[in-house]
Design a protein around this motif. Structure first.
Motif, PDB file in Angstrom:
ATOM      1  N   MET A   1      46.125  61.802  33.259  1.00 15.86           N
ATOM      2  CA  MET A   1      46.994  60.605  32.963  1.00 15.86           C
ATOM      3  C   MET A   1      47.039  59.795  34.109  1.00 15.86           C
ATOM      4  SD  MET A   1      51.165  60.922  32.757  1.00 15.86           S
ATOM      5  CE  MET A   1      51.556  60.424  31.197  1.00 15.86           C
ATOM      6  N   SER A   2      46.963  58.369  34.035  1.00 17.10           N
ATOM      7  CA  SER A   2      46.682  57.734  35.244  1.00 17.10           C
ATOM      8  C   SER A   2      47.935  57.431  35.781  1.00 17.10           C
ATOM      9  CB  SER A   2      46.183  56.258  34.743  1.00 17.10           C
ATOM     10  OG  SER A   2      47.206  55.601  33.763  1.00 17.10           O
ATOM     11  N   GLN A   3      47.722  56.960  37.098  1.00 16.62           N
ATOM     12  CA  GLN A   3      49.073  56.940  38.309  1.00 16.62           C
ATOM     13  C   GLN A   3      49.046  55.424  38.677  1.00 16.62           C
ATOM     14  OE1 GLN A   3      49.396  59.988  40.995  1.00 16.62           O
ATOM     15  NE2 GLN A   3      50.112  61.581  39.522  1.00 16.62           N
ATOM     16  N   LYS A   4      50.137  55.067  38.796  1.00 19.05           N
ATOM     17  CA  LYS A   4      50.360  53.664  39.473  1.00 19.05           C
ATOM     18  C   LYS A   4      50.257  53.717  40.988  1.00 19.05           C
ATOM     19  CE  LYS A   4      52.981  49.634  38.492  1.00 19.05           C
ATOM     20  NZ  LYS A   4      54.356  49.057  38.068  1.00 19.05           N
ATOM     21  N   ILE A   5      49.498  53.052  41.650  1.00 17.68           N
ATOM     22  CA  ILE A   5      49.668  53.050  43.174  1.00 17.68           C
ATOM     23  C   ILE A   5      50.102  51.759  43.511  1.00 17.68           C
ATOM     24  CG2 ILE A   5      47.843  52.746  45.311  1.00 17.68           C
ATOM     25  CD1 ILE A   5      45.846  54.325  43.432  1.00 17.68           C
ATOM     26  N   GLN A   6      51.193  51.829  44.467  1.00 15.36           N
ATOM     27  CA  GLN A   6      51.807  50.770  44.978  1.00 15.36           C
ATOM     28  C   GLN A   6      51.581  50.794  46.557  1.00 15.36           C
ATOM     29  OE1 GLN A   6      56.035  50.805  43.613  1.00 15.36           O
ATOM     30  NE2 GLN A   6      55.554  49.699  41.616  1.00 15.36           N
ATOM     31  N   ILE A   7      51.204  49.634  47.071  1.00 11.00           N
ATOM     32  CA  ILE A   7      51.129  49.288  48.308  1.00 11.00           C
ATOM     33  C   ILE A   7      52.443  48.805  48.958  1.00 11.00           C
ATOM     34  CG2 ILE A   7      49.810  47.962  50.157  1.00 11.00           C
ATOM     35  CD1 ILE A   7      47.392  47.821  48.108  1.00 11.00           C
ATOM     36  N   LYS A   8      52.801  49.463  50.104  1.00 11.58           N
ATOM     37  CA  LYS A   8      53.971  48.746  50.676  1.00 11.58           C
ATOM     38  C   LYS A   8      53.683  47.275  51.030  1.00 11.58           C
ATOM     39  CE  LYS A   8      56.105  52.346  53.499  1.00 11.58           C
ATOM     40  NZ  LYS A   8      56.293  52.819  54.771  1.00 11.58           N
ATOM     41  N   ARG A   9      54.695  46.615  50.829  1.00 17.97           N
ATOM     42  CA  ARG A   9      54.626  44.797  50.793  1.00 17.97           C
ATOM     43  C   ARG A   9      56.143  44.577  51.702  1.00 17.97           C
ATOM     44  NH1 ARG A   9      55.571  46.779  46.178  1.00 17.97           N
ATOM     45  NH2 ARG A   9      56.937  45.720  44.615  1.00 17.97           N
ATOM     46  N   SER A  10      55.731  43.122  52.100  1.00 16.77           N
ATOM     47  CA  SER A  10      56.796  42.559  52.930  1.00 16.77           C
ATOM     48  C   SER A  10      56.638  41.125  52.580  1.00 16.77           C
ATOM     49  CB  SER A  10      56.646  42.946  54.203  1.00 16.77           C
ATOM     50  OG  SER A  10      57.726  42.170  54.977  1.00 16.77           O
ATOM     51  N   VAL A  11      57.833  40.500  52.412  1.00 18.48           N
ATOM     52  CA  VAL A  11      57.600  38.847  52.573  1.00 18.48           C
ATOM     53  C   VAL A  11      58.560  38.490  53.638  1.00 18.48           C
ATOM     54  CG1 VAL A  11      57.466  38.799  50.307  1.00 18.48           C
ATOM     55  CG2 VAL A  11      59.779  38.960  51.053  1.00 18.48           C
ATOM     56  N   GLN A  12      59.361  39.420  54.503  1.00 14.95           N
ATOM     57  CA  GLN A  12      59.868  38.746  55.628  1.00 14.95           C
ATOM     58  C   GLN A  12      59.340  39.264  57.038  1.00 14.95           C
ATOM     59  OE1 GLN A  12      63.414  41.081  54.964  1.00 14.95           O
ATOM     60  NE2 GLN A  12      64.026  40.057  53.283  1.00 14.95           N
ATOM     61  N   GLN A  13      58.316  39.982  57.018  1.00 14.85           N
ATOM     62  CA  GLN A  13      57.737  40.557  58.566  1.00 14.85           C
ATOM     63  C   GLN A  13      56.389  39.712  58.490  1.00 14.85           C
ATOM     64  OE1 GLN A  13      57.888  44.796  58.807  1.00 14.85           O
ATOM     65  NE2 GLN A  13      55.913  44.704  59.961  1.00 14.85           N
ATOM     66  N   THR A  14      56.246  39.154  59.838  1.00 13.20           N
ATOM     67  CA  THR A  14      55.242  38.266  60.167  1.00 13.20           C
ATOM     68  C   THR A  14      54.011  39.035  60.752  1.00 13.20           C
ATOM     69  OG1 THR A  14      56.154  37.918  62.438  1.00 13.20           O
ATOM     70  CG2 THR A  14      56.388  36.097  60.579  1.00 13.20           C
ATOM     71  N   GLY A  15      54.333  40.265  61.489  1.00 14.70           N
ATOM     72  CA  GLY A  15      53.419  40.984  62.103  1.00 14.70           C
ATOM     73  C   GLY A  15      52.935  42.267  61.241  1.00 14.70           C
ATOM     74  N   ALA A  16      52.481  43.277  61.951  1.00 14.15           N
ATOM     75  CA  ALA A  16      51.773  44.347  61.393  1.00 14.15           C
ATOM     76  C   ALA A  16      53.182  45.501  61.042  1.00 14.15           C
ATOM     77  CB  ALA A  16      51.125  45.161  61.911  1.00 14.15           C
ATOM     78  N   PRO A  17      53.106  46.232  60.034  1.00 16.83           N
ATOM     79  CA  PRO A  17      54.213  47.023  59.728  1.00 16.83           C
ATOM     80  C   PRO A  17      54.111  48.140  60.857  1.00 16.83           C
ATOM     81  CG  PRO A  17      52.366  47.408  58.267  1.00 16.83           C
ATOM     82  CD  PRO A  17      52.225  46.175  58.674  1.00 16.83           C
TER      83      PRO A  17
END
Length: 76
Positions: A1-17
């Motif tokens: 069964m396939s799994q969904k891979i989600q990448i952390k994302r941000s629309v507020q942060q300008t620099g690196a996490p």
């Protein structure tokens, strides 16, 4: 069964996490860069605008190529 891979994302942060687990990926929509967590948890930029080649680097490469340009036997 396939799994969904989600990448952390941000629309507020300008620099690196700041809190990526080793191998964890994150994307910043503000800086338009992709990051991956190093073994010590620090983020490393692995893609996006300016991640590998800066405008200055590109300008120098173009200047060097033009300096070596020969057209019809003349150097320009």
């Amino acid at each position: 069964m396939s799994q969904k891979i989600q990448i952390k994302r941000s629309v507020q942060q300008t620099g690196a996490p700041t809190n990526l687990a080793p191998g964890e990926m994150a994307y910043s929509a503000v800086s338009k860069k992709l990051f991956i967590g190093e073994d010590d948890g620090t983020p490393e930029t692995i893609g996006g605008s300016g991640a590998f080649v800066t405008h200055q680097d590109l300008g120098n490469a173009i200047d060097e190529a033009i300096a070596d340009l020969v057209i019809d036997g003349g150097t320009y």
